[in-house]
Design a protein around this motif. Structure first.
Motif, PDB file in Angstrom:
ATOM      1  N   ASP A  38       0.811  -1.221   0.000  1.00 43.30           N
ATOM      2  CA  ASP A  38       0.000   0.000   0.000  1.00 43.30           C
ATOM      3  C   ASP A  38       0.843   1.270   0.000  1.00 43.30           C
ATOM      4  O   ASP A  38       0.335   2.357  -0.279  1.00 43.30           O
ATOM      5  CB  ASP A  38      -0.932  -0.002   1.220  1.00 43.30           C
ATOM      6  CG  ASP A  38      -2.045  -1.027   1.095  1.00 43.30           C
ATOM      7  OD1 ASP A  38      -2.407  -1.348  -0.057  1.00 43.30           O
ATOM      8  OD2 ASP A  38      -2.519  -1.511   2.130  1.00 43.30           O
ATOM      9  N   VAL A  50       3.530   4.330  -7.557  1.00 44.94           N
ATOM     10  CA  VAL A  50       3.354   3.795  -8.909  1.00 44.94           C
ATOM     11  C   VAL A  50       4.012   4.732  -9.913  1.00 44.94           C
ATOM     12  O   VAL A  50       4.212   5.922  -9.654  1.00 44.94           O
ATOM     13  CB  VAL A  50       1.861   3.593  -9.244  1.00 44.94           C
ATOM     14  CG1 VAL A  50       1.248   2.556  -8.327  1.00 44.94           C
ATOM     15  CG2 VAL A  50       1.096   4.901  -9.159  1.00 44.94           C
ATOM     16  N   ALA A 101       0.449   1.123 -11.869  1.00 44.00           N
ATOM     17  CA  ALA A 101      -0.720   0.859 -11.035  1.00 44.00           C
ATOM     18  C   ALA A 101      -1.354  -0.480 -11.408  1.00 44.00           C
ATOM     19  O   ALA A 101      -1.806  -1.237 -10.542  1.00 44.00           O
ATOM     20  CB  ALA A 101      -1.730   1.990 -11.187  1.00 44.00           C
ATOM     21  N   GLU A 102      -1.378  -0.790 -12.722  1.00 44.76           N
ATOM     22  CA  GLU A 102      -1.962  -2.057 -13.183  1.00 44.76           C
ATOM     23  C   GLU A 102      -1.198  -3.249 -12.620  1.00 44.76           C
ATOM     24  O   GLU A 102      -1.787  -4.211 -12.112  1.00 44.76           O
ATOM     25  CB  GLU A 102      -1.949  -2.108 -14.707  1.00 44.76           C
ATOM     26  CG  GLU A 102      -2.542  -3.396 -15.269  1.00 44.76           C
ATOM     27  CD  GLU A 102      -2.405  -3.495 -16.791  1.00 44.76           C
ATOM     28  OE1 GLU A 102      -2.893  -4.492 -17.351  1.00 44.76           O
ATOM     29  OE2 GLU A 102      -1.811  -2.570 -17.397  1.00 44.76           O
ATOM     30  N   ASP A 103       0.147  -3.191 -12.692  1.00 44.21           N
ATOM     31  CA  ASP A 103       0.954  -4.292 -12.174  1.00 44.21           C
ATOM     32  C   ASP A 103       0.859  -4.385 -10.659  1.00 44.21           C
ATOM     33  O   ASP A 103       0.886  -5.493 -10.093  1.00 44.21           O
ATOM     34  CB  ASP A 103       2.412  -4.115 -12.597  1.00 44.21           C
ATOM     35  CG  ASP A 103       2.655  -4.536 -14.037  1.00 44.21           C
ATOM     36  OD1 ASP A 103       1.727  -5.115 -14.633  1.00 44.21           O
ATOM     37  OD2 ASP A 103       3.756  -4.289 -14.559  1.00 44.21           O
ATOM     38  N   LEU A 104       0.750  -3.256  -9.984  1.00 46.33           N
ATOM     39  CA  LEU A 104       0.620  -3.277  -8.533  1.00 46.33           C
ATOM     40  C   LEU A 104      -0.684  -3.942  -8.118  1.00 46.33           C
ATOM     41  O   LEU A 104      -0.713  -4.753  -7.178  1.00 46.33           O
ATOM     42  CB  LEU A 104       0.690  -1.850  -7.981  1.00 46.33           C
ATOM     43  CG  LEU A 104       0.572  -1.712  -6.455  1.00 46.33           C
ATOM     44  CD1 LEU A 104       1.655  -2.512  -5.744  1.00 46.33           C
ATOM     45  CD2 LEU A 104       0.621  -0.250  -6.054  1.00 46.33           C
ATOM     46  N   ASN A 105      -1.768  -3.626  -8.820  1.00 51.54           N
ATOM     47  CA  ASN A 105      -3.051  -4.253  -8.516  1.00 51.54           C
ATOM     48  C   ASN A 105      -3.009  -5.750  -8.781  1.00 51.54           C
ATOM     49  O   ASN A 105      -3.578  -6.548  -8.029  1.00 51.54           O
ATOM     50  CB  ASN A 105      -4.169  -3.600  -9.329  1.00 51.54           C
ATOM     51  CG  ASN A 105      -4.484  -2.196  -8.852  1.00 51.54           C
ATOM     52  OD1 ASN A 105      -4.264  -1.863  -7.682  1.00 51.54           O
ATOM     53  ND2 ASN A 105      -4.985  -1.364  -9.746  1.00 51.54           N
ATOM     54  N   LEU A 106      -2.328  -6.149  -9.880  1.00 53.01           N
ATOM     55  CA  LEU A 106      -2.164  -7.569 -10.186  1.00 53.01           C
ATOM     56  C   LEU A 106      -1.392  -8.254  -9.067  1.00 53.01           C
ATOM     57  O   LEU A 106      -1.774  -9.346  -8.604  1.00 53.01           O
ATOM     58  CB  LEU A 106      -1.422  -7.747 -11.515  1.00 53.01           C
ATOM     59  CG  LEU A 106      -0.963  -9.184 -11.846  1.00 53.01           C
ATOM     60  CD1 LEU A 106      -2.165 -10.068 -12.142  1.00 53.01           C
ATOM     61  CD2 LEU A 106      -0.004  -9.176 -13.041  1.00 53.01           C
ATOM     62  N   LYS A 149      -0.998  -7.335  -5.886  1.00 57.76           N
ATOM     63  CA  LYS A 149      -1.804  -7.418  -4.671  1.00 57.76           C
ATOM     64  C   LYS A 149      -2.807  -8.575  -4.745  1.00 57.76           C
ATOM     65  O   LYS A 149      -2.941  -9.370  -3.809  1.00 57.76           O
ATOM     66  CB  LYS A 149      -2.559  -6.107  -4.445  1.00 57.76           C
ATOM     67  CG  LYS A 149      -1.717  -4.953  -3.968  1.00 57.76           C
ATOM     68  CD  LYS A 149      -2.591  -3.709  -3.784  1.00 57.76           C
ATOM     69  CE  LYS A 149      -1.799  -2.514  -3.272  1.00 57.76           C
ATOM     70  NZ  LYS A 149      -2.653  -1.317  -3.108  1.00 57.76           N
ATOM     71  N   ALA A 150      -3.501  -8.648  -5.879  1.00 57.64           N
ATOM     72  CA  ALA A 150      -4.541  -9.668  -6.034  1.00 57.64           C
ATOM     73  C   ALA A 150      -3.949 -11.069  -6.023  1.00 57.64           C
ATOM     74  O   ALA A 150      -4.477 -11.985  -5.377  1.00 57.64           O
ATOM     75  CB  ALA A 150      -5.319  -9.429  -7.330  1.00 57.64           C
TER      76      ALA A 150
END
Length: 495
Positions: free
Chosen positions: A356, A360, A411-416, A418-419
Motif C-alpha cells: 500500500d 506507482v 498501477a496495473e501491475d501493482l493491482n495484479l 496485490k490480487a
C-alpha cells in the motif's frame, strides 16, 4: 471463461507412476475422496500433513473455478489394531481401556480432529460420512460381491477371494506387487487362518462375544472390514467412478489396493481415474513413532510444550513449513527448519504490508505478468508448492526494490501483484496474511510490538541516530531477542 480452461493442470497418478494431464469426468466438476482419520486418539502431525496437502489441492481446484465435491470420511469402526484382519478394533480397545462407550471415544477425537484442522485453516470437506452411518450400504455391497463369486463365508465372516479376483482382474497394480510373490512369501501362514489364502481380506468380521461394536447381518452379528467403508462411501457420494482419490502413502497397500479390488468386483470397472498419495513426515531425521517417543502433537507445537522445539509456533507457520516441500517428498520436521519457515513467513507478511506504500509509475521495470505465469506453472506442475513459494520470495525482493526506488511499477501491475499474492498465499496455500492470535503464546501482540520497535529503530537509523538504534538492538539482545538486518528488512528471533 473459467480459469481452469486457461491452465493445463498435470498431476502425478500413483497408478501409472507418471504425471498426467488432468481431465475431469464431468466438465467443470470434480469428485475427490480422501481417506480420513481413525478417531481413537489425537490426530498426529503426520496425518495433518496429508490433510493439509489435500486442503491445498482442494483450494487450488476451487481457485481454478472447478465445482468440487470433496468427501473425507471418519473411520469410527472396523479398523483393527494391526491394520489388517486380526487384533482388536482400535476404537473398542480405547473404550475398554478408558471404561467409556466407543462413541464417546469417537466424539472426543472427532472434535479434536476438527479443532486441529480449523487451527490449520483447512476448509471442511463437503461431505464427511462415518463408517457406522453406512452399515446397511456395506452389507449390500458385500451381498453383491458374494453373488459375483469374488467372496466367501467362513464361520460368520466374509472374505474377499483375491485369487478368484485376480483371474479376471489385476490385484496389486497400484502398489506394483505381484500376487504370486505375495502368496509365496506368506505360504506358511495359510494353515493358521480360516481364510482360503493369506492375501484374502475381510469384508465382514464375526464379532466375538466380548467385541463391543457389532451389528446384525445375514451372516450373524459382526462388523465391517476397514477397507470396505471407503469403497461404499466414495461410490455412494461420488459415483462408481470418480476423479481423484487421495491419502497417505502408507495407505497404498493394502488399503487402497483392496478398495480397487472391491470397486472392480462390485461394479465391473476401476473406481478412480487419478490416485494421489502424500509422503511421510519425519521428526529430526527419524520416523515419527509414539512407541519410541519420537512424536509431537499439533497442540504441543502450538503451546511449545514439547522436548523438540525451542518455542511455540503458530499453526500458520507449521502450515507454511509444510508448503515448502512437495507433497510427494519426505519432509523432516526440526527446530531449525520450522524456525526458518517462521522467518520466511514474516518476511512475506512484511512485504505484503509494504504494497500500500509503493509509489506507482508510468512504466514497470519489473515483469509481474511473467511472475504470475510462473506461479501458475508451478501449481499446474503437480501442485509444486516449493516452486510457488520460491516465486513468492522473488516477489518480496521486487517489492523491496520498488520501495527503495531501484525498480518501478505501474498501477496495473501493482493491482495484479496485490490480487495474486492474496490468491496464492491465502486462497491456495491457506496461509492467513492477517495476524493470528495464539492464546498460548500471545504471539500476535508480540509480533505487533516487535514491528513497532523495529520501525522505531529504522527511523533512528535513517536520522543517523545510531546511539538510539544500537541501544534498541543491544537491550533487546540482553532480553533474549536478537535482531537480524537483511536485504529484505529486519527480522527477530527469540533465544
Amino acid at each position: 471463461m473459467a480459469l481452469y480452461k486457461q491452465q493445463e493442470l498435470k498431476l502425478y497418478n500413483s497408478m501409472s507412476g507418471e504425471k498426467e494431464a488432468f481431465k475431469s469426468i464431468h466438465e467443470g466438476r470434480i469428485g475427490m475422496y480422501v481417506c480420513g482419520p481413525t478417531v481413537y486418539s489425537n490426530v498426529h502431525l503426520g496425518n495433518c500433513r496429508t490433510f493439509i496437502s489435500f486442503d491445498m489441492i482442494y483450494r487450488y481446484l476451487l481457485h481454478l473455478g472447478y465445482k468440487v465435491r470433496y468427501v473425507r470420511n471418519i473411520t469410527d469402526a472396523g479398523h483393527l489394531t494391526d491394520d489388517a484382519d486380526q487384533g482388536e478394533d482400535k476404537i473398542s480397545k480405547k473404550a475398554r481401556l478408558e471404561k467409556i462407550e466407543p462413541m464417546e471415544v469417537v466424539q472426543q477425537y472427532t472434535l479434536d480432529f476438527h479443532n486441529v484442522m480449523k487451527k490449520f485453516n483447512a476448509l471442511p470437506p463437503n461431505i464427511e460420512p462415518t463408517a457406522t452411518g453406512h452399515i446397511v450400504e456395506q452389507i449390500e455391497i458385500i451381498k453383491s460381491i458374494l453373488d459375483k463369486g469374488y467372496a466367501y463365508e467362513r464361520n460368520g465372516s466374509i472374505y474377499f477371494d483375491v485369487i478368484k479376483f485376480n483371474e479376471d482382474h489385476q490385484y496389486g497394480k497400484l502398489s506394483g506387487r505381484n500376487l504370486e510373490d505375495m502368496i509365496a512369501n506368506t505360504r506358511e501362514l495359510a494353515a493358521q487362518s480360516e481364510k482360503e489364502n493369506p492375501q484374502d481380506f475381510a469384508l465382514w468380521k464375526k464379532a466375538s462375544p466380548e467385541h463391543i461394536m457389532r451389528w446384525p447381518s445375514p451372516w450373524g452379528d459382526g462388523f465391517p472390514g476397514w477397507h470396505l467403508e471407503c469403497t461404499v462411501m466414495s461410490s455412494k457420494y461420488l459415483g462408481e467412478t470418480f476423479d481423484i482419490h487421495g491419502g497417505g502413502m502408507d495407505l497404498k497397500f493394502p488399503h487402497h489396493e483392496c478398495e480397487i479390488a472391491q470397486g472392480e468386483a462390485a461394479h465391473g470397472h476401476s473406481p478412480v481415474n487419478y490416485w494421489m498419495h502424500t509422503n511421510m513426515l519425519t521428526l529430526e531425521g527419524k520416523k515419527m513413532s509414539k512407541s519410541t517417543g519420537n512424536s509431537i502433537l499439533p497442540a504441543e507445537l502450538f503451546t511449545g510444550d514439547n522436548d523438540f522445539m525451542e518455542k511455540a509456533f503458530a499453526p500458520s507457520v507449521v502450515r507454511f513449513f509444510m508448503m515448502q516441500a512437495h507433497y510427494r517428498s519426505v519432509l523432516d520436521f526440526s527446530n531449525d527448519a520450522i524456525a526458518a519457515a517462521e522467518k520466511g513467513l514474516n518476511r512475506l507478511k512484511e512485504a505484503v504490508k509494504l504494497l500500500d506504500d509503493l509509489e506507482v509509475s508510468s512504466t514497470s521495470t519489473v515483469d509481474f505478468k511473467g511472475w504470475n505465469s510462473r506461479c501458475y506453472a508451478a501449481l499446474n506442475d503437480d501442485f509444486n508448492t516449493p516452486i510457488l513459494v520460491a516465486e513468492l520470495f522473488e516477489a518480496v525482493k521486487k517489492i523491496h526494490a520498488v520501495k527503495e526506488n531501484n525498480e518501478t511499477i505501474t498501477a496495473e501491475d501493482l493491482n495484479l501483484l496485490k490480487a495474486q499474492l492474496h490468491a496464492f498465499m491465502e486462497d491456495v496455500l491457506g496461509i492467513p496474511l492477517k495476524e493470528e492470535q495464539n492464546t498460548a503464546t500471545n504471539e500476535a501482540p508480540m509480533d505487533a510490538a516487535m514491528r513497532l520497535i523495529i520501525d522505531l529503530r529504522a527511523t533512528a537509523r535513517a536520522r543517523k541516530d545510531f546511539e538510539t538504534s544500537d541501544k534498541i538492538r543491544d537491550e533487546l539482545q540482553e532480553a533474549g531477542i536478537q535482531l537480524k538486518d537483511g536485504a529484505d528488512g529486519t527480522t527477530y528471533t527469540i533465544k
